[in-house]
Design an enzyme around this catalytic site. Sequence first.
Site, PDB file in Angstrom:
ATOM      1  N   GLU A 200       0.859  -1.185   0.000  1.00  0.00           N
ATOM      2  CA  GLU A 200       0.000   0.000   0.000  1.00  0.00           C
ATOM      3  C   GLU A 200       0.894   1.235   0.000  1.00  0.00           C
ATOM      4  O   GLU A 200       2.023   1.188   0.513  1.00  0.00           O
ATOM      5  CB  GLU A 200      -0.861   0.051   1.271  1.00  0.00           C
ATOM      6  CG  GLU A 200      -2.103  -0.821   1.220  1.00  0.00           C
ATOM      7  CD  GLU A 200      -2.951  -0.722   2.483  1.00  0.00           C
ATOM      8  OE1 GLU A 200      -3.975  -1.403   2.537  1.00  0.00           O
ATOM      9  OE2 GLU A 200      -2.580   0.027   3.417  1.00  0.00           O
ATOM     10  N   HIS A 235       0.795  -0.924  17.988  1.00  0.00           N
ATOM     11  CA  HIS A 235      -0.453  -1.525  17.512  1.00  0.00           C
ATOM     12  C   HIS A 235      -1.381  -1.973  18.625  1.00  0.00           C
ATOM     13  O   HIS A 235      -2.317  -2.724  18.396  1.00  0.00           O
ATOM     14  CB  HIS A 235      -0.171  -2.660  16.523  1.00  0.00           C
ATOM     15  CG  HIS A 235       0.704  -2.187  15.401  1.00  0.00           C
ATOM     16  ND1 HIS A 235       0.362  -1.126  14.596  1.00  0.00           N
ATOM     17  CD2 HIS A 235       1.936  -2.575  14.991  1.00  0.00           C
ATOM     18  CE1 HIS A 235       1.330  -0.906  13.731  1.00  0.00           C
ATOM     19  NE2 HIS A 235       2.302  -1.762  13.953  1.00  0.00           N
ATOM     20  N   ARG A 295     -15.648  -8.961  14.299  1.00  0.00           N
ATOM     21  CA  ARG A 295     -15.873  -9.200  15.736  1.00  0.00           C
ATOM     22  C   ARG A 295     -16.422  -7.945  16.397  1.00  0.00           C
ATOM     23  O   ARG A 295     -16.434  -6.865  15.799  1.00  0.00           O
ATOM     24  CB  ARG A 295     -14.550  -9.558  16.415  1.00  0.00           C
ATOM     25  CG  ARG A 295     -13.534  -8.422  16.298  1.00  0.00           C
ATOM     26  CD  ARG A 295     -12.321  -8.607  17.183  1.00  0.00           C
ATOM     27  NE  ARG A 295     -11.496  -7.415  17.211  1.00  0.00           N
ATOM     28  CZ  ARG A 295     -10.571  -7.105  16.312  1.00  0.00           C
ATOM     29  NH1 ARG A 295     -10.335  -7.910  15.295  1.00  0.00           N
ATOM     30  NH2 ARG A 295      -9.880  -5.991  16.417  1.00  0.00           N
TER      31      ARG A 295
HETATM   32  C1  MV4 Z   1      -1.109   1.886   7.503  1.00  0.00           C
HETATM   33  C2  MV4 Z   1      -0.354   2.990   7.951  1.00  0.00           C
HETATM   34  C3  MV4 Z   1       0.121   3.873   7.009  1.00  0.00           C
HETATM   35  N1  MV4 Z   1      -0.127   3.672   5.692  1.00  0.00           N
HETATM   36  N2  MV4 Z   1      -1.334   1.725   6.185  1.00  0.00           N
HETATM   37  C4  MV4 Z   1      -1.455  -0.394  11.665  1.00  0.00           C
HETATM   38  C5  MV4 Z   1      -2.503  -1.343  12.113  1.00  0.00           C
HETATM   39  C6  MV4 Z   1      -3.232  -1.751  10.907  1.00  0.00           C
HETATM   40  N3  MV4 Z   1      -4.610  -2.059  11.158  1.00  0.00           N
HETATM   41  C7  MV4 Z   1      -3.055  -0.607   9.977  1.00  0.00           C
HETATM   42  N4  MV4 Z   1      -1.903   0.116  10.418  1.00  0.00           N
HETATM   43  C8  MV4 Z   1      -1.371   1.094   9.658  1.00  0.00           C
HETATM   44  N5  MV4 Z   1      -1.607   0.995   8.341  1.00  0.00           N
HETATM   45  C9  MV4 Z   1      -0.837   2.595   5.329  1.00  0.00           C
HETATM   46  N6  MV4 Z   1      -1.052   2.406   4.026  1.00  0.00           N
HETATM   47  C10 MV4 Z   1      -0.120   3.128   9.304  1.00  0.00           C
HETATM   48  C11 MV4 Z   1      -0.626   2.181  10.164  1.00  0.00           C
HETATM   49  C12 MV4 Z   1      -0.321   2.414  11.549  1.00  0.00           C
HETATM   50  C13 MV4 Z   1      -1.316   2.632  12.460  1.00  0.00           C
HETATM   51  C14 MV4 Z   1      -2.648   2.594  12.095  1.00  0.00           C
HETATM   52  C15 MV4 Z   1      -3.630   2.821  13.007  1.00  0.00           C
HETATM   53  C16 MV4 Z   1      -3.284   3.112  14.308  1.00  0.00           C
HETATM   54  C17 MV4 Z   1      -1.984   3.148  14.706  1.00  0.00           C
HETATM   55  C18 MV4 Z   1      -0.982   2.899  13.789  1.00  0.00           C
HETATM   56  C19 MV4 Z   1       0.345   2.962  14.196  1.00  0.00           C
HETATM   57  C20 MV4 Z   1       1.316   2.741  13.290  1.00  0.00           C
HETATM   58  C21 MV4 Z   1       0.991   2.457  11.966  1.00  0.00           C
END
Ligand code: MV4
Length: 449
Positions: A200, A235, A295
């Site tokens: 992504e 996370h 969930r």
């Molecule tokens: C991402 C992102 C940046 N760009 N996707 C982390 C958990 C997962 N459910 C999705 N996550 C992320 N995906 C893209 N394309 C950054 C994160 C992410 C994050 C997302 C939600 C809450 C906290 C986070 C901490 C670090 C990275």
Amino acid sequence: MFQKLLIANRGEIARRIGTVARQMGVKTVAVYSDADATLPFVKEADEAVRIGPAPAKDSYLSIPAILEAAKKTGAQAVHPGYGFLSENGEFAQACSDAGLVFVGPPPEAMARMKDKSQARKLVSAAGVPVVPGSDGVLPDVQSALEAAERIGYPVLCKAASGGGGIGMAAASSPAELEKVYRQCTDRAKAAFGREGVYLERYFPAPRHIEVQILGDTHGHLIHGLERECSIQRRHQKVVEEAPSVLFANGKNAALSEQLFTAAVTAAKTFGYANAGTVEFLYSDGQVYFIEMNARLQVEHPVTELTTGLDLIGWQLRIAAGEKLTVKQEDVKRKGAALEFRIYAEDPVKYFPSPGPLKVFQPPTGEGVRLDSGYAEGDVVTPNYDPMIAKLIISGATRDEAIARAVKALEDFRIEGIKTNIPLHLRILKAPAFSAGELDTHFLDHHAKP
Ligand code: MV4
């Protein structure tokens, strides 16, 4: 409605599900490991069955042990809570094969959502905005390098079987991607036994916005507005709230409508029923689908308190085949709610801190709700997740909820273990938090000890 429900979980969520079920006149069966025999969720249940020793793989993750407990007690339905077996399609199918109602989505819907790169493809074809990325899993480094050229750097490599950030790694250049591709593939294999990864576009500091879904088995599906969960550490969510500051008081109304339409479209595309959550990232004024969770989420109480929806009650009624009688136009925002996850951990070094709860005196007051898995005198063991309770604070406005939260956290007396309550107080006192300036890297910049 069924007469007897087995709760295949532990701690605060098992206790909460039990309370709701008993209020509805449903008898409850708790299952517990040797580490949990004396906890409140066991004592409060109508019946309790030991399912194994402390390690989760021999107890809360043992499908045969749980099915055996259901058979022995004559339970007709199984609520999996969150974590453990909650998103395990084989468990859902095994329940169904054993003549038990699984309180969750149909196994077919779980199968469609399981592979995150496949889920992206499905919802994108239905018109849901997804993060720009690769078309499916990438079989080799070469295909990853080609996909990255199209997407543009930086890119984020994610495990298709993942979710929750496990195995994720970012790359800013082709050279870095070669390393990251292998690393992500290896981690995916180690964590999930499947090595498929996808790419992504990497957003450096997005906000995490998610939408509650409720759907029945008669084709009626609604959303229950959004939650924001941007404050996380490795996370693990730390603070969640509803509404998101982005959308409170009618702000960004057009974007919120896009968000809700996208969430409902995604859920319908999966053939979803029961309670679920569609996760989005917000960046530069846009929202992008990332995955759907099959969930009830840990943070569902902030939705209950700001919409009046009885999410667990609806889960049970929907599983029993009843119609969801709530119409979309009946779902309205009221006030604000914040949830603070109380972890048994060192608030500075973040090490787990198991031990006896010599003192456990939760705060009380207007707008204060505590969902706790433990009571004074109980022992927090190192076997499971260190989250021991959730403090959920509501108010007419976010500012009122913040003021109540400061008082509640200051009044919370816990002795015998360390907790992250000091971290929560630092977050609440950070000017960026009051201003609603949140992103997923909030704790890297604010609330320092
Ligand atoms: C991402 C992102 C940046 N760009 N996707 C982390 C958990 C997962 N459910 C999705 N996550 C992320 N995906 C893209 N394309 C950054 C994160 C992410 C994050 C997302 C939600 C809450 C906290 C986070 C901490 C670090 C990275």
